[in-house]
Every structure is written in C-alpha cells, then in structure tokens.
Design an enzyme around this catalytic site. Structure first.
Site, PDB file in Angstrom:
ATOM      1  N   TYR A 135      -2.042  -5.171   0.202  1.00 29.24           N
ATOM      2  CA  TYR A 135      -1.991  -4.155  -0.086  1.00 29.24           C
ATOM      3  C   TYR A 135      -2.045  -4.312  -2.006  1.00 29.24           C
ATOM      4  O   TYR A 135      -1.896  -5.879  -2.238  1.00 29.24           O
ATOM      5  CB  TYR A 135      -0.211  -4.423  -0.178  1.00 29.24           C
ATOM      6  CG  TYR A 135       0.675  -3.034  -1.088  1.00 29.24           C
ATOM      7  CD1 TYR A 135      -0.002  -2.574  -1.980  1.00 29.24           C
ATOM      8  CD2 TYR A 135       1.924  -3.704  -1.657  1.00 29.24           C
ATOM      9  CE1 TYR A 135       0.776  -1.552  -2.931  1.00 29.24           C
ATOM     10  CE2 TYR A 135       3.144  -3.347  -2.396  1.00 29.24           C
ATOM     11  CZ  TYR A 135       2.101  -1.827  -3.227  1.00 29.24           C
ATOM     12  OH  TYR A 135       2.759  -1.785  -3.946  1.00 29.24           O
ATOM     13  N   LYS A 164      -3.622  -0.598   1.252  1.00 30.50           N
ATOM     14  CA  LYS A 164      -3.701   0.373   0.676  1.00 30.50           C
ATOM     15  C   LYS A 164      -3.656   0.051  -0.849  1.00 30.50           C
ATOM     16  O   LYS A 164      -3.390  -1.041  -1.039  1.00 30.50           O
ATOM     17  CB  LYS A 164      -1.673   0.194   1.083  1.00 30.50           C
ATOM     18  CG  LYS A 164      -0.797   0.924  -0.004  1.00 30.50           C
ATOM     19  CD  LYS A 164       1.128   0.497  -0.201  1.00 30.50           C
ATOM     20  CE  LYS A 164       1.367   0.967  -1.617  1.00 30.50           C
ATOM     21  NZ  LYS A 164       2.666   0.874  -1.161  1.00 30.50           N
TER      22      LYS A 164
END
Length: 291
Positions: A135, A164
């Site tokens: 992330y 992400k």
C-alpha cells in the site's frame, strides 16, 4: 488469492463518548457494503481509523470483521505500523483469524531507505503465508515507494502479489504495468482517479464510497470491464463531486457524517479528529441528494 473489483472500506464506529467500539454498527455497515456488491471488505484502513486504535482494539475489529464476513467475500486486513515487530505480530494474527489478504503500509518518523522498506516487507512476508498487498500512500504514511521499488519487492518476495497505489499519480500505475508487462495487479486508491485507473488496467478500486453511494462504484467498475466507456464516464462524473469532497474533508469524518444522513449513527471520529461541522454536513447532504 486473486482480487478484483471493488474493495470496500468500512468505518470503525465508536460509542458517543468515543471510548468503545460499536460492534453492532460495524456489523451493520459491513452488511451494507456486501449488499452493495463489494468484492472484498478491507477493515482497518485509513477510513477505519486504524492509526487511532489500540493494539487490542485492532485485533478485535480484525477478528469481528472476518467472522462477520464469513467467507462471503475476501477480507483484506490493513496493517500500518512504525516498527517491523508490531507489523509482523499483526500479520501473524491476521493469518490466525483466517483473513484472506493483508494490506501493508510502512509508517515512518525517520525517512526510510529503499533497503529498510524492503527489509520491512520481507520480514513481514516471512512471518505469514498470506498474500500481501503493498500500500503506497505517501500523504498519510510519510513513505513514498517508487514503482521501481514496488516491482523489485514483487519480484523478490514471493507473497507480495499486488499493490494499492494512492499517490494520486496515474503515471505510477502506467509504470507498474510497463515494468511488469501487466503481471503485477494494481489497485486504485485515489478516488478521483477511479475512471483513469480502471481504464489503465487497474484490477480494482479500493474505496469507502460504497458506504454512501451504494452500488455506483461497482457499476462504474463493471462498465469499464464491459467496455461501456460512455456509461462509465457518466457514472464517474456523477460520483466525482462527492469523491472529491469526502477525500478533501477527511474520510473518517465525512463517511461517518454521510452514514448519519443515511440513517446509520456510527459516532464521531476519535479525537483529535473532529466530526463534520454544520457547513460540511449541509454540503454533503446536497451532494448525496444530487447523486
């Protein structure tokens, strides 16, 4: 584990004094997200105020969420820790409660080198068999991971399997695609970039928007997948003013305010975060009614 579609973020509801977690309301909001067609549930992200929970509260929310979802869709448990040790402990706990994926973001006071970031992820990966979603969100974590570093970890750490990307730079998604010939699945984490990211080949969209606007995010994803781009554009621009507003105002307070307008009292964000003021609530009400 292969993920795609809408990965939805529940809030963490608190009682009115902010001291305790309201698990009844958490369960209600998880059901709402599943009913709205979410393809995965991701508790303990930024929207879920993970950074403001004690270690015990984090564990309670993670366990409750996995049990509530009950394998109807995958559960992606968020981990954001300053120290490798605490992040590793959380990864092991997530596996012990039968989570499906962990989404890991390093948080830093001192600027981390690429070598330190790689060591952080490698140590966590060695502690669990769960797939890891990298992330990247420099605005909240203080750590900015370049596409080249992300791709290196994807190639060298076996259970790092997806990313992400929330920097707000669509070129980073293009770069990830180019560097891996499309082999590294990437997910959009920047709400206002949803249409561009999905058209660029994102495997899905990580978003709290389904809390407030139901199935519209899923409809946008499906219209892109089905190559109905005029439909996708219409759906995106219908959502865009709200997406911009909740991001700029702060996701925890704006999503909780929107849920309250829709009849679900999720309490206030945990201090020092403040609840939405009258002007913000009024603006949010107009945006929701327009949608």
């Amino acid at each position: 584990m292969t993920l795609s579609g809408i990965i939805a973020y529940p809030i963490t509801p608190f009682t009115n004094d902010g001291r305790d977690i309201d698990f009844h309301t958490l369960g209600k909001t998880i059901e709402l997200l599943i009913d709205n067609g979410s393809d995965a549930i991701a508790p303990l992200g930024s929207t879920g105020e993970s950074a403001y929970l004690s270690q015990d509260e984090w564990r309670q929310v993670a366990k409750f969420s996995v049990e509530k979802v009950a394998k109807r869709v995958p559960v992606v448990v968020g981990i954001s820790e300053l120290t490798t040790q605490l992040a590793t402990e959380k990864a092991m706990f997530a596996e012990s409660i039968d989570a499906d994926v962990i989404m890991v973001i390093p948080v830093s006071y001192w600027k981390l080198s690429d070598q330190e970031i790689q060591s952080y992820y490698r140590t966590i990966a060695e502690s669990t068999t769960l797939p890891i979603m990298i992330y990247n969100n420099p605005a909240t974590s203080g750590v900015d991971m370049a596409p080249e570093l992300i791709v290196t970890m994807f190639k060298e750490i076996p259970n790092v399997t997806m990313v992400k990307e929330s920097s707000g730079d669509i070129q980073r998604m293009h770069k990830i695609f180019e560097l891996t010939s499309g082999q590294l699945p990437f997910f959009n984490g920047c709400n206002p970039l949803a249409l561009e990211a999905l058209c660029a080949g994102a495997s899905g969209w990580c978003t709290a928007a389904p809390n407030l606007i139901g199935a519209l995010p899923k409809q946008l994803y499906e219209s892109v997948i089905n190559k109905e781009l005029s439909v996708a554009r219409n759906l995106f621009y219908r959502q865009l003013p709200l997406l911009r507003f909740i991001v700029s105002g702060g996701l925890p307070k704006m999503v909780k305010a929107g849920l309250a307008l829709n009849g679900i009292d999720a309490g206030s964000p945990r201090k020092p975060l403040l609840e939405a003021n009258e002007d913000e609530i009024k603006a949010l009400e107009i945006l929701l009614s327009n949608i």
